[in-house]
Design an enzyme around this catalytic site. Structure first.
Site, PDB file in Angstrom:
ATOM      1  N   LEU A 153      -3.359 -27.260 -13.667  1.00 14.37           N
ATOM      2  CA  LEU A 153      -3.576 -27.159 -15.114  1.00 14.37           C
ATOM      3  C   LEU A 153      -2.878 -25.885 -15.612  1.00 14.37           C
ATOM      4  O   LEU A 153      -3.492 -24.994 -16.180  1.00 14.37           O
ATOM      5  CB  LEU A 153      -5.078 -27.136 -15.433  1.00 14.37           C
ATOM      6  CG  LEU A 153      -5.434 -27.518 -16.869  1.00 14.37           C
ATOM      7  CD1 LEU A 153      -5.158 -28.986 -17.132  1.00 14.37           C
ATOM      8  CD2 LEU A 153      -6.899 -27.196 -17.178  1.00 14.37           C
ATOM      9  N   ARG A 233       6.121 -32.413  -7.775  1.00 14.88           N
ATOM     10  CA  ARG A 233       7.172 -32.457  -6.766  1.00 14.88           C
ATOM     11  C   ARG A 233       6.834 -33.526  -5.733  1.00 14.88           C
ATOM     12  O   ARG A 233       5.675 -33.658  -5.323  1.00 14.88           O
ATOM     13  CB  ARG A 233       7.323 -31.107  -6.054  1.00 14.88           C
ATOM     14  CG  ARG A 233       8.124 -30.082  -6.840  1.00 14.88           C
ATOM     15  CD  ARG A 233       9.610 -30.460  -6.933  1.00 14.88           C
ATOM     16  NE  ARG A 233      10.391 -29.484  -7.669  1.00 14.88           N
ATOM     17  CZ  ARG A 233      10.674 -29.552  -8.986  1.00 14.88           C
ATOM     18  NH1 ARG A 233      10.245 -30.560  -9.715  1.00 14.88           N
ATOM     19  NH2 ARG A 233      11.425 -28.630  -9.557  1.00 14.88           N
ATOM     20  N   GLU A 262      14.879 -36.586  -2.791  1.00 14.20           N
ATOM     21  CA  GLU A 262      15.689 -37.102  -3.919  1.00 14.20           C
ATOM     22  C   GLU A 262      17.176 -36.893  -3.644  1.00 14.20           C
ATOM     23  O   GLU A 262      17.548 -35.867  -3.083  1.00 14.20           O
ATOM     24  CB  GLU A 262      15.275 -36.374  -5.209  1.00 14.20           C
ATOM     25  CG  GLU A 262      13.843 -36.663  -5.580  1.00 14.20           C
ATOM     26  CD  GLU A 262      13.355 -35.852  -6.776  1.00 14.20           C
ATOM     27  OE1 GLU A 262      14.164 -35.112  -7.377  1.00 14.20           O
ATOM     28  OE2 GLU A 262      12.169 -35.941  -7.093  1.00 14.20           O
ATOM     29  N   HIS A 280      13.406 -38.905 -11.758  1.00 10.99           N
ATOM     30  CA  HIS A 280      13.230 -37.478 -12.092  1.00 10.99           C
ATOM     31  C   HIS A 280      13.795 -37.159 -13.482  1.00 10.99           C
ATOM     32  O   HIS A 280      14.715 -36.339 -13.618  1.00 10.99           O
ATOM     33  CB  HIS A 280      13.893 -36.592 -11.023  1.00 10.99           C
ATOM     34  CG  HIS A 280      13.341 -35.196 -10.974  1.00 10.99           C
ATOM     35  ND1 HIS A 280      13.201 -34.468  -9.825  1.00 10.99           N
ATOM     36  CD2 HIS A 280      12.912 -34.362 -11.968  1.00 10.99           C
ATOM     37  CE1 HIS A 280      12.718 -33.257 -10.093  1.00 10.99           C
ATOM     38  NE2 HIS A 280      12.531 -33.174 -11.400  1.00 10.99           N
TER      39      HIS A 280
HETATM   40  P1  NAP Z   1       2.569 -23.492 -13.775  1.00 14.78           P
HETATM   41  O1  NAP Z   1       2.326 -23.121 -15.184  1.00 14.78           O
HETATM   42  O2  NAP Z   1       2.843 -22.433 -12.768  1.00 14.78           O
HETATM   43  O3  NAP Z   1       1.343 -24.386 -13.286  1.00 14.78           O
HETATM   44  C1  NAP Z   1       1.159 -24.746 -11.957  1.00 14.78           C
HETATM   45  C2  NAP Z   1      -0.299 -25.138 -11.784  1.00 14.78           C
HETATM   46  O4  NAP Z   1      -0.470 -25.620 -10.459  1.00 14.78           O
HETATM   47  C3  NAP Z   1      -1.262 -23.986 -11.983  1.00 14.78           C
HETATM   48  O5  NAP Z   1      -2.373 -24.447 -12.715  1.00 14.78           O
HETATM   49  C4  NAP Z   1      -1.662 -23.599 -10.561  1.00 14.78           C
HETATM   50  O6  NAP Z   1      -2.986 -23.056 -10.574  1.00 14.78           O
HETATM   51  C5  NAP Z   1      -1.600 -24.965  -9.876  1.00 14.78           C
HETATM   52  N1  NAP Z   1      -1.367 -24.868  -8.434  1.00 14.78           N
HETATM   53  C6  NAP Z   1      -0.363 -24.249  -7.797  1.00 14.78           C
HETATM   54  N2  NAP Z   1      -0.506 -24.364  -6.468  1.00 14.78           N
HETATM   55  C7  NAP Z   1      -1.644 -25.069  -6.274  1.00 14.78           C
HETATM   56  C8  NAP Z   1      -2.339 -25.490  -5.121  1.00 14.78           C
HETATM   57  N3  NAP Z   1      -1.900 -25.203  -3.893  1.00 14.78           N
HETATM   58  N4  NAP Z   1      -3.471 -26.201  -5.285  1.00 14.78           N
HETATM   59  C9  NAP Z   1      -3.941 -26.487  -6.518  1.00 14.78           C
HETATM   60  N5  NAP Z   1      -3.324 -26.104  -7.659  1.00 14.78           N
HETATM   61  C10 NAP Z   1      -2.190 -25.397  -7.524  1.00 14.78           C
HETATM   62  O7  NAP Z   1       3.809 -24.492 -13.658  1.00 14.78           O
HETATM   63  P2  NAP Z   1       4.324 -25.551 -14.732  1.00 14.78           P
HETATM   64  O8  NAP Z   1       5.301 -24.910 -15.626  1.00 14.78           O
HETATM   65  O9  NAP Z   1       3.158 -26.280 -15.314  1.00 14.78           O
HETATM   66  O10 NAP Z   1       5.145 -26.545 -13.759  1.00 14.78           O
HETATM   67  C11 NAP Z   1       4.502 -27.154 -12.678  1.00 14.78           C
HETATM   68  C12 NAP Z   1       5.489 -27.879 -11.782  1.00 14.78           C
HETATM   69  O11 NAP Z   1       5.886 -29.104 -12.362  1.00 14.78           O
HETATM   70  C13 NAP Z   1       6.806 -27.169 -11.509  1.00 14.78           C
HETATM   71  O12 NAP Z   1       6.691 -26.176 -10.526  1.00 14.78           O
HETATM   72  C14 NAP Z   1       7.704 -28.300 -11.080  1.00 14.78           C
HETATM   73  O13 NAP Z   1       7.635 -28.483  -9.689  1.00 14.78           O
HETATM   74  C15 NAP Z   1       7.107 -29.511 -11.787  1.00 14.78           C
HETATM   75  N6  NAP Z   1       7.990 -30.013 -12.851  1.00 14.78           N
HETATM   76  C16 NAP Z   1       8.527 -31.248 -12.735  1.00 14.78           C
HETATM   77  C17 NAP Z   1       9.350 -31.725 -13.729  1.00 14.78           C
HETATM   78  C18 NAP Z   1       9.971 -33.082 -13.643  1.00 14.78           C
HETATM   79  O14 NAP Z   1      11.051 -33.260 -14.163  1.00 14.78           O
HETATM   80  N7  NAP Z   1       9.300 -34.048 -13.050  1.00 14.78           N
HETATM   81  C19 NAP Z   1       9.640 -30.941 -14.841  1.00 14.78           C
HETATM   82  C20 NAP Z   1       9.072 -29.700 -14.928  1.00 14.78           C
HETATM   83  C21 NAP Z   1       8.231 -29.235 -13.920  1.00 14.78           C
HETATM   84  P3  NAP Z   1      -3.494 -22.062  -9.424  1.00 14.78           P
HETATM   85  O15 NAP Z   1      -2.393 -21.081  -9.182  1.00 14.78           O
HETATM   86  O16 NAP Z   1      -4.740 -21.453  -9.999  1.00 14.78           O
HETATM   87  O17 NAP Z   1      -3.781 -22.903  -8.236  1.00 14.78           O
HETATM   88  C1  8YV Z   2      14.616 -30.602 -13.827  1.00 14.57           C
HETATM   89  C2  8YV Z   2      12.276 -29.981 -13.009  1.00 14.57           C
HETATM   90  O1  8YV Z   2      14.965 -31.923 -13.898  1.00 14.57           O
HETATM   91  O2  8YV Z   2      12.037 -28.024 -14.302  1.00 14.57           O
HETATM   92  C3  8YV Z   2      11.805 -28.601 -13.234  1.00 14.57           C
HETATM   93  O3  8YV Z   2      11.150 -28.067 -12.318  1.00 14.57           O
HETATM   94  O4  8YV Z   2      11.950 -30.590 -12.050  1.00 14.57           O
HETATM   95  C4  8YV Z   2      13.138 -30.628 -14.016  1.00 14.57           C
HETATM   96  O5  8YV Z   2      12.899 -30.169 -15.298  1.00 14.57           O
HETATM   97  C5  8YV Z   2      15.215 -30.086 -12.606  1.00 14.57           C
HETATM   98  O6  8YV Z   2      14.797 -28.831 -12.268  1.00 14.57           O
HETATM   99  C6  8YV Z   2      16.716 -30.104 -12.776  1.00 14.57           C
HETATM  100  O7  8YV Z   2      17.335 -29.900 -11.588  1.00 14.57           O
END
Ligand code: NAP
Ligand code: 8YV
Length: 320
Positions: A153, A233, A262, A280
């Protein structure tokens, strides 16, 4: 005019706007993704930054004597070894916040597509089957009345939760530290949350602690009406277990934007009617990717001009 005393290494592909903007300020050294290739010593010594989308081979960190900053395209920076960078006094930056809304919107779409099968229903129409065979079958699953548990969250997880509120679902979450001022039900472990909810959404980073945490134990706890959505991820999922859970009805359906290896999506997923798959694309709109590209460049330029960055990762903190 570009300052040719500074060069930035760009391994592999990156958003074209990064290159367009960067080349106005510095020299760009484009190299293939992967292990270091030969770079003339004079040029190598001028490389003070890296712009990367994907995995940065540690060989570059070790072989560039004047490297100061790695600017990562993406909020998730699992492709950069931040421990190694910190050991070398290198700052790592990423692209948080500018993509929160886009990724949260995609998550809601993926959830709805997974439970209500809209992409398949559209194909039914496009293939002429509505006219020839009759209406698309009723979907066994619905979002109505679901209990949703969000793993992670953080910046994006909160936006997902806010968007889910008007859908009148019950909301809970698990993070390692409980969030202050949040009313959603807190679960102290992923297993407890999986037992209590029927819909799991994962938006955690790819780290050692999240590696393959979604396994058969969690899918069994989620149960046969369970829906699993992953926009975090792919490395957080044991894909052997997920494929088995979808095949044998341990859970009802999954919606996946991210995969373990991927772009090599396991062929078994393609055979599964109860899997809704995206390549993705959660942040993949022109405006959002432009904003990410700008942040990649602004971090580099800010560093070269004033030793200031906008969005360092917590492992390599610096003055903003
Ligand atoms: P963020 O603000 O750092 O949030 C990460 C959340 O995960 C925090 O609430 C953290 O809380 C929790 N967390 C981390 N490690 C954990 C664990 N071992 N167990 C339980 N909870 C855990 O990051 P964000 O900006 O929301 O982004 C999150 C992730 O989404 C990115 O790192 C990336 O991998 C992914 N993402 C994917 C896409 C896509 O294109 N599909 C795009 C953007 C991001 P605690 O530290 O309190 O545990
Ligand atoms: C991107 C993502 O697609 O921001 C991230 O962590 O997974 C995505 O927004 C990716 O990083 C682009 O390579």
């Amino acid at each position: 005019m570009p300052d040719h005393s500074v060069a930035v290494l760009v391994p592999g592909r990156i958003h074209p706007r990064v290159l367009e903007r960067l080349k106005e300020h510095v020299e760009i050294v484009a190299v293939p993704m992967g292990a270091p290739t030969e770079v003339a010593p004079e040029l190598r010594d001028r490389i003070r930054g890296v712009a990367i989308s994907g995995v940065l081979d540690n060989g570059w960190i070790e072989s560039l004597p004047n490297l100061e900053i790695v600017s990562n395209f993406g909020v998730g920076y699992d492709g950069v070894d931040t421990k190694k960078a910190a050991e070398h006094g290198i700052v790592v930056t990423h692209t948080p916040d500018v993509l929160n809304d886009e990724v949260a919107d995609t998550t809601i779409a993926l959830l709805l597509n997974t439970v209500r099968q809209y992409p398949k229903a559209e194909n039914h129409l496009r293939e002429g089957r509505w006219k020839n065979e009759g209406p698309y079958p009723l979907t066994p699953l619905s979002l109505k009345g679901r209990k949703v548990g969000i793993l992670g969250l953080g910046r994006i997880g909160m936006e997902i939760a806010k968007r889910l509120e008007p859908f009148k679902v019950e909301l809970g979450y698990h993070t390692r530290s409980r969030r202050e001022g949040v009313d959603y039900t807190y679960y102290s472990s992923l297993k407890d949350m999986a037992e209590a909810v029927d819909t799991l959404i994962s938006v955690v980073p790819g780290t050692a602690a999240t590696h393959k945490i979604f396994d058969m134990e969690i899918f069994k706890a989620l149960g046969e009406n369970g829906v699993f959505i992953n926009v975090g991820r792919g490395t957080s999922v044991n894909e052997d277990h997920l494929i088995a859970a979808l095949k044998n009805g341990t859970i009802a359906a999954a919606g996946l934007d991210v995969f373990y290896d991927e772009p090599n999506v396991r062929p078994e997923f393609l055979e599964l009617a109860n899997a809704c798959l995206l390549p993705h694309v959660a942040s993949a709109s022109v405006p959002t990717r432009n904003a990410m590209a700008d942040l990649v460049v602004d971090n580099l330029i800010g560093w070269f001009k004033e030793k200031k960055v906008i969005s360092p990762v917590p492992e390599t903190p610096v003055k903003r």
